[in-house]
Design a protein around this motif. Structure first.
Motif, PDB file in Angstrom:
ATOM      1  N   HIS A  85       0.855  -1.192   0.000  1.00  0.00           N
ATOM      2  CA  HIS A  85       0.000   0.000   0.000  1.00  0.00           C
ATOM      3  C   HIS A  85       0.890   1.240   0.000  1.00  0.00           C
ATOM      4  CE1 HIS A  85      -3.311   2.655   0.838  1.00  0.00           C
ATOM      5  NE2 HIS A  85      -4.147   1.634   0.814  1.00  0.00           N
ATOM      6  N   PRO A  86       0.664   2.171  -0.930  1.00  0.00           N
ATOM      7  CA  PRO A  86       1.557   3.325  -1.050  1.00  0.00           C
ATOM      8  C   PRO A  86       1.344   4.420   0.001  1.00  0.00           C
ATOM      9  CG  PRO A  86      -0.164   3.471  -2.692  1.00  0.00           C
ATOM     10  CD  PRO A  86      -0.339   2.146  -2.001  1.00  0.00           C
ATOM     11  N   GLU A  87       0.255   4.361   0.767  1.00  0.00           N
ATOM     12  CA  GLU A  87      -0.010   5.418   1.756  1.00  0.00           C
ATOM     13  C   GLU A  87       0.540   5.022   3.122  1.00  0.00           C
ATOM     14  OE1 GLU A  87      -4.146   7.260  -0.032  1.00  0.00           O
ATOM     15  OE2 GLU A  87      -4.295   5.657   1.441  1.00  0.00           O
ATOM     16  N   ASP A  88       0.924   6.034   3.910  1.00  0.00           N
ATOM     17  CA  ASP A  88       1.398   5.770   5.260  1.00  0.00           C
ATOM     18  C   ASP A  88       0.206   5.491   6.183  1.00  0.00           C
ATOM     19  OD1 ASP A  88       0.270   8.279   5.662  1.00  0.00           O
ATOM     20  OD2 ASP A  88       2.133   9.250   6.236  1.00  0.00           O
ATOM     21  N   LEU A  89       0.506   5.032   7.391  1.00  0.00           N
ATOM     22  CA  LEU A  89      -0.556   4.647   8.333  1.00  0.00           C
ATOM     23  C   LEU A  89      -1.529   5.781   8.651  1.00  0.00           C
ATOM     24  CD1 LEU A  89      -1.877   2.572  10.211  1.00  0.00           C
ATOM     25  CD2 LEU A  89      -0.228   3.265  11.968  1.00  0.00           C
ATOM     26  N   PRO A  90      -1.072   6.985   8.993  1.00  0.00           N
ATOM     27  CA  PRO A  90      -2.045   8.049   9.299  1.00  0.00           C
ATOM     28  C   PRO A  90      -3.001   8.339   8.140  1.00  0.00           C
ATOM     29  CG  PRO A  90       0.132   8.694  10.061  1.00  0.00           C
ATOM     30  CD  PRO A  90       0.317   7.431   9.258  1.00  0.00           C
ATOM     31  N   THR A  91      -2.500   8.290   6.923  1.00  0.00           N
ATOM     32  CA  THR A  91      -3.346   8.546   5.753  1.00  0.00           C
ATOM     33  C   THR A  91      -4.364   7.429   5.582  1.00  0.00           C
ATOM     34  OG1 THR A  91      -1.518   9.721   4.708  1.00  0.00           O
ATOM     35  CG2 THR A  91      -3.314   9.009   3.266  1.00  0.00           C
ATOM     36  N   PHE A 109      -3.393   7.027  19.330  1.00  0.00           N
ATOM     37  CA  PHE A 109      -3.052   5.719  18.780  1.00  0.00           C
ATOM     38  C   PHE A 109      -1.783   5.251  19.457  1.00  0.00           C
ATOM     39  CE2 PHE A 109      -0.687   3.139  15.595  1.00  0.00           C
ATOM     40  CZ  PHE A 109      -1.522   2.040  15.625  1.00  0.00           C
ATOM     41  N   ASP A 110      -1.796   4.022  19.939  1.00  0.00           N
ATOM     42  CA  ASP A 110      -0.629   3.430  20.562  1.00  0.00           C
ATOM     43  C   ASP A 110      -0.103   2.336  19.641  1.00  0.00           C
ATOM     44  OD1 ASP A 110       1.312   2.249  22.082  1.00  0.00           O
ATOM     45  OD2 ASP A 110       0.067   1.970  23.853  1.00  0.00           O
ATOM     46  N   PRO A 111       0.989   2.609  18.910  1.00  0.00           N
ATOM     47  CA  PRO A 111       1.500   1.604  17.978  1.00  0.00           C
ATOM     48  C   PRO A 111       2.014   0.346  18.682  1.00  0.00           C
ATOM     49  CG  PRO A 111       2.908   3.559  17.984  1.00  0.00           C
ATOM     50  CD  PRO A 111       1.745   3.848  18.871  1.00  0.00           C
ATOM     51  N   ALA A 112       2.355   0.448  19.960  1.00  0.00           N
ATOM     52  CA  ALA A 112       2.864  -0.722  20.682  1.00  0.00           C
ATOM     53  C   ALA A 112       1.797  -1.798  20.826  1.00  0.00           C
ATOM     54  CB  ALA A 112       3.390  -0.307  22.057  1.00  0.00           C
ATOM     55  N   ASP A 113       0.552  -1.395  21.098  1.00  0.00           N
ATOM     56  CA  ASP A 113      -0.508  -2.401  21.241  1.00  0.00           C
ATOM     57  C   ASP A 113      -1.574  -2.307  20.161  1.00  0.00           C
ATOM     58  OD1 ASP A 113      -1.950  -0.166  22.029  1.00  0.00           O
ATOM     59  OD2 ASP A 113      -2.219  -0.817  24.095  1.00  0.00           O
ATOM     60  N   GLY A 114      -1.432  -1.334  19.237  1.00  0.00           N
ATOM     61  CA  GLY A 114      -2.351  -1.226  18.111  1.00  0.00           C
ATOM     62  C   GLY A 114      -3.715  -0.665  18.452  1.00  0.00           C
ATOM     63  N   VAL A 115      -3.845  -0.005  19.610  1.00  0.00           N
ATOM     64  CA  VAL A 115      -5.143   0.523  20.034  1.00  0.00           C
ATOM     65  C   VAL A 115      -5.327   1.955  19.519  1.00  0.00           C
ATOM     66  CG1 VAL A 115      -6.590   1.158  22.005  1.00  0.00           C
ATOM     67  CG2 VAL A 115      -5.218  -0.927  22.092  1.00  0.00           C
ATOM     68  N   LEU A 116      -6.433   2.142  18.807  1.00  0.00           N
ATOM     69  CA  LEU A 116      -6.811   3.469  18.309  1.00  0.00           C
ATOM     70  C   LEU A 116      -8.009   3.938  19.118  1.00  0.00           C
ATOM     71  CD1 LEU A 116      -6.490   5.726  16.114  1.00  0.00           C
ATOM     72  CD2 LEU A 116      -8.195   4.466  14.788  1.00  0.00           C
ATOM     73  N   ARG A 117      -7.884   5.136  19.702  1.00  0.00           N
ATOM     74  CA  ARG A 117      -8.987   5.711  20.470  1.00  0.00           C
ATOM     75  C   ARG A 117      -9.681   6.772  19.631  1.00  0.00           C
ATOM     76  NH1 ARG A 117      -5.171   4.160  23.263  1.00  0.00           N
ATOM     77  NH2 ARG A 117      -3.850   5.969  23.167  1.00  0.00           N
ATOM     78  N   LEU A 118     -11.013   6.693  19.642  1.00  0.00           N
ATOM     79  CA  LEU A 118     -11.839   7.594  18.847  1.00  0.00           C
ATOM     80  C   LEU A 118     -12.904   8.244  19.706  1.00  0.00           C
ATOM     81  CD1 LEU A 118     -12.528   5.246  15.787  1.00  0.00           C
ATOM     82  CD2 LEU A 118     -10.784   7.025  15.955  1.00  0.00           C
ATOM     83  N   ARG A 119     -13.437   9.342  19.199  1.00  0.00           N
ATOM     84  CA  ARG A 119     -14.567  10.022  19.827  1.00  0.00           C
ATOM     85  C   ARG A 119     -15.544  10.397  18.719  1.00  0.00           C
ATOM     86  NH1 ARG A 119     -12.319  14.846  21.788  1.00  0.00           N
ATOM     87  NH2 ARG A 119     -11.562  13.673  23.550  1.00  0.00           N
ATOM     88  N   VAL A 120     -16.829  10.148  18.946  1.00  0.00           N
ATOM     89  CA  VAL A 120     -17.861  10.551  17.991  1.00  0.00           C
ATOM     90  C   VAL A 120     -17.976  12.067  18.055  1.00  0.00           C
ATOM     91  CG1 VAL A 120     -20.298  10.383  17.381  1.00  0.00           C
ATOM     92  CG2 VAL A 120     -19.094   8.368  18.212  1.00  0.00           C
TER      93      VAL A 120
END
Length: 186
Positions: A85-91, A109-120
């Motif tokens: 995939h040509p895009e980086d992770l944030p993209t 985002f914690d790359p060590a455990d792969g957890v992404l936190r979101l808010r609606v």
């Protein structure tokens, strides 16, 4: 890594299936053949989709030859699976989140455990747990395709946001003095 030809890959698959058959385990042979069949269908579908997307008139503007391919979940997942995939992770995360039915923002985002936190960020209906879970699941599904580095999605509660500040100021300037007479008050 050297390129594998279709002939070489076919031979290797046949050798593995033959070794399994020699052991006499019919269930293991059937399972291996099923795995090969599923993978062939998966890759065949991805390649067919890529060919279709690239073959459509106007699907591939000269300024963005990747646009149609990267917007397709199946093709994007194949590219991610193989590190192409040509895009980086944030993209890729932003691309995945932009397609959700509810607007969300990243809170970490914690790359060590792969957890992404979101808010609606928009109205999510009633705010009940079922609605929140559907937003979280939709985000997890989209991210599985576009950003497999995200292994878990956590959604902050809807009320976790700081309340908006209410600004209180003086009223509009008066150009004249208004007087209330008893007749005006009734």
């Amino acid at each position: 890594m050297s390129a594998v030809t279709a002939e070489t890959a076919g031979r290797r698959v046949e050798e593995v299936l033959d070794r399994l058959a020699e052991k006499g385990d019919a269930d293991a042979c059937a399972a291996a053949e099923d795995v090969v069949r599923v993978l062939m269908e998966f890759y065949g579908s991805g390649l067919a989709r890529a060919v279709d997307l690239l073959g459509r008139p106007g699907a591939r503007p000269a300024t963005d030859p990747w646009g149609a391919l990267l917007a397709d979940d199946l093709v994007a997942s194949l590219l991610n699976l193989h590190g192409l995939h040509p895009e980086d992770l944030p993209t890729r995360v932003e691309r995945a989140l932009s397609g959700l039915p509810q607007p969300v923002e990243q809170t970490g985002f914690d790359p060590a455990d792969g957890v992404l936190r979101l808010r609606v960020t928009g109205s999510s209906g009633c705010g009940c747990a079922g609605t929140q879970e559907s937003v979280r699941q939709a985000a997890a599904d989209a991210l599985a395709c576009h950003a497999p580095e995200v292994t878990r999605v956590e959604l902050e509660p809807a009320g976790a946001r700081e309340p908006a500040l209410l600004q209180i100021g003086t009223g509009p300037p008066h150009t004249g003095t208004a007087h209330l007479t008893p007749a005006d008050a009734s």
